[in-house]
Design an enzyme around this catalytic site. Sequence first.
Site, PDB file in Angstrom:
ATOM      1  N   GLY A  14       0.780  -1.220   0.000  1.00  0.00           N
ATOM      2  CA  GLY A  14       0.000   0.000   0.000  1.00  0.00           C
ATOM      3  C   GLY A  14       0.817   1.278   0.000  1.00  0.00           C
ATOM      4  O   GLY A  14       1.772   1.435  -0.764  1.00  0.00           O
ATOM      5  N   ARG A  35       6.390  -6.724   8.770  1.00  0.00           N
ATOM      6  CA  ARG A  35       6.430  -8.140   9.145  1.00  0.00           C
ATOM      7  C   ARG A  35       6.857  -9.024   7.978  1.00  0.00           C
ATOM      8  O   ARG A  35       7.558 -10.009   8.169  1.00  0.00           O
ATOM      9  CB  ARG A  35       5.041  -8.594   9.624  1.00  0.00           C
ATOM     10  CG  ARG A  35       4.588  -7.997  10.937  1.00  0.00           C
ATOM     11  CD  ARG A  35       3.205  -8.502  11.317  1.00  0.00           C
ATOM     12  NE  ARG A  35       2.185  -8.094  10.358  1.00  0.00           N
ATOM     13  CZ  ARG A  35       1.581  -8.901   9.493  1.00  0.00           C
ATOM     14  NH1 ARG A  35       1.894 -10.186   9.465  1.00  0.00           N
ATOM     15  NH2 ARG A  35       0.657  -8.438   8.661  1.00  0.00           N
ATOM     16  N   ARG A  36       6.414  -8.676   6.774  1.00  0.00           N
ATOM     17  CA  ARG A  36       6.613  -9.555   5.621  1.00  0.00           C
ATOM     18  C   ARG A  36       7.963  -9.288   4.959  1.00  0.00           C
ATOM     19  O   ARG A  36       8.089  -8.498   4.032  1.00  0.00           O
ATOM     20  CB  ARG A  36       5.450  -9.387   4.649  1.00  0.00           C
ATOM     21  CG  ARG A  36       4.129  -9.870   5.249  1.00  0.00           C
ATOM     22  CD  ARG A  36       2.940  -9.610   4.357  1.00  0.00           C
ATOM     23  NE  ARG A  36       2.565  -8.209   4.328  1.00  0.00           N
ATOM     24  CZ  ARG A  36       1.431  -7.746   3.816  1.00  0.00           C
ATOM     25  NH1 ARG A  36       0.555  -8.581   3.291  1.00  0.00           N
ATOM     26  NH2 ARG A  36       1.153  -6.461   3.832  1.00  0.00           N
ATOM     27  N   TYR A 148     -10.905   1.934  15.361  1.00  0.00           N
ATOM     28  CA  TYR A 148     -10.038   2.450  14.290  1.00  0.00           C
ATOM     29  C   TYR A 148     -10.153   3.964  14.179  1.00  0.00           C
ATOM     30  O   TYR A 148      -9.142   4.679  14.149  1.00  0.00           O
ATOM     31  CB  TYR A 148     -10.389   1.801  12.952  1.00  0.00           C
ATOM     32  CG  TYR A 148      -9.624   2.418  11.799  1.00  0.00           C
ATOM     33  CD1 TYR A 148      -8.270   2.142  11.622  1.00  0.00           C
ATOM     34  CD2 TYR A 148     -10.234   3.317  10.922  1.00  0.00           C
ATOM     35  CE1 TYR A 148      -7.552   2.731  10.601  1.00  0.00           C
ATOM     36  CE2 TYR A 148      -9.527   3.907   9.895  1.00  0.00           C
ATOM     37  CZ  TYR A 148      -8.184   3.611   9.734  1.00  0.00           C
ATOM     38  OH  TYR A 148      -7.467   4.205   8.725  1.00  0.00           O
ATOM     39  N   PRO A 178      -5.570  10.740   4.541  1.00  0.00           N
ATOM     40  CA  PRO A 178      -6.244  10.359   3.298  1.00  0.00           C
ATOM     41  C   PRO A 178      -7.637   9.819   3.559  1.00  0.00           C
ATOM     42  O   PRO A 178      -7.949   9.350   4.654  1.00  0.00           O
ATOM     43  CB  PRO A 178      -5.329   9.263   2.740  1.00  0.00           C
ATOM     44  CG  PRO A 178      -4.707   8.648   3.946  1.00  0.00           C
ATOM     45  CD  PRO A 178      -4.567   9.760   4.953  1.00  0.00           C
ATOM     46  N   THR A 183      -5.668   0.283  -1.501  1.00  0.00           N
ATOM     47  CA  THR A 183      -4.632  -0.532  -0.864  1.00  0.00           C
ATOM     48  C   THR A 183      -5.289  -1.811  -0.352  1.00  0.00           C
ATOM     49  O   THR A 183      -6.454  -2.078  -0.634  1.00  0.00           O
ATOM     50  CB  THR A 183      -3.984   0.220   0.321  1.00  0.00           C
ATOM     51  OG1 THR A 183      -4.963   0.375   1.365  1.00  0.00           O
ATOM     52  CG2 THR A 183      -3.468   1.588  -0.102  1.00  0.00           C
ATOM     53  N   GLU A 184      -4.544  -2.568   0.462  1.00  0.00           N
ATOM     54  CA  GLU A 184      -5.086  -3.783   1.058  1.00  0.00           C
ATOM     55  C   GLU A 184      -5.916  -3.496   2.311  1.00  0.00           C
ATOM     56  O   GLU A 184      -6.388  -4.419   2.965  1.00  0.00           O
ATOM     57  CB  GLU A 184      -3.941  -4.743   1.428  1.00  0.00           C
ATOM     58  CG  GLU A 184      -3.134  -5.229   0.238  1.00  0.00           C
ATOM     59  CD  GLU A 184      -1.948  -6.079   0.667  1.00  0.00           C
ATOM     60  OE1 GLU A 184      -1.765  -6.304   1.887  1.00  0.00           O
ATOM     61  OE2 GLU A 184      -1.192  -6.532  -0.214  1.00  0.00           O
TER      62      GLU A 184
END
Length: 256
Positions: A14, A35-36, A148, A178, A183-184
Amino acid sequence: MAAGVALITGASAGLGVDFARQLSAKGKRLVLVARRKDRLDALAAELGNARSIGEDLSLPGAIDRLMAELAAHGEHVELLINNAGFGLTGRFAELDGKRQRQMIDLNCGTLTELAYVVLPGMVERRSGAILNVASTAAFQPGPGMAVYFATKAFVLSFSEALHEEVKRHGVIVSALCPGPTATEFGEVAGFKPSGPSAKLFVDMAAVSASVVRAGLAGLEKRQAIVVPGMINKATAQAHRFFPRSWVRRIAGTIKL
């Protein structure tokens, strides 16, 4: 002498990817964190002036490990892009409590701690910048995504306060707010593929690269708050023109 780097959190997807690409094009030396690790490694290889650190910043001790890694490489943070975070959709009492706490810890706690560890050096050098990724969700309550929206309200308020505290030291702090962005985020948040909220994201979603471009331009202009897009600017000010009871009711009518 320590080398200055741009540290980007949540850099594996993203907005984080586009921050990395645009800052790389500006000649910045980058440290990418997420993390990835496989995704980070591929992005770092693409850019050429970046290195990756695989770390789950929501875990205890993660920021201490990250800062030790930077110190070991002789690096200091001259630009922090506080982008790591996620959302969850659903009614508060029905969502997983531990996952909601993780959201608070990452969206607010990690962002705050990172700002805390890099700001003293920036103030001492009388240069540096922090861009905290908030959202237009920061400007009103969000029934159906209560936690959130609340985390992003924190990010906005915190960023504005820091902006005033450190601007006299030559340091810039901005909040990027934004609206829906391609994005994801929606997938992670749990939007139903055929639901109204998913359709809203598809219909209104901005291009990630344009959001990042606006954020970096606002930072260069030393703006405390950056809201990309005219529609987003208008919705962000809705609380000024309508009673808060109206605003939260309208937000609550969106079926998630």
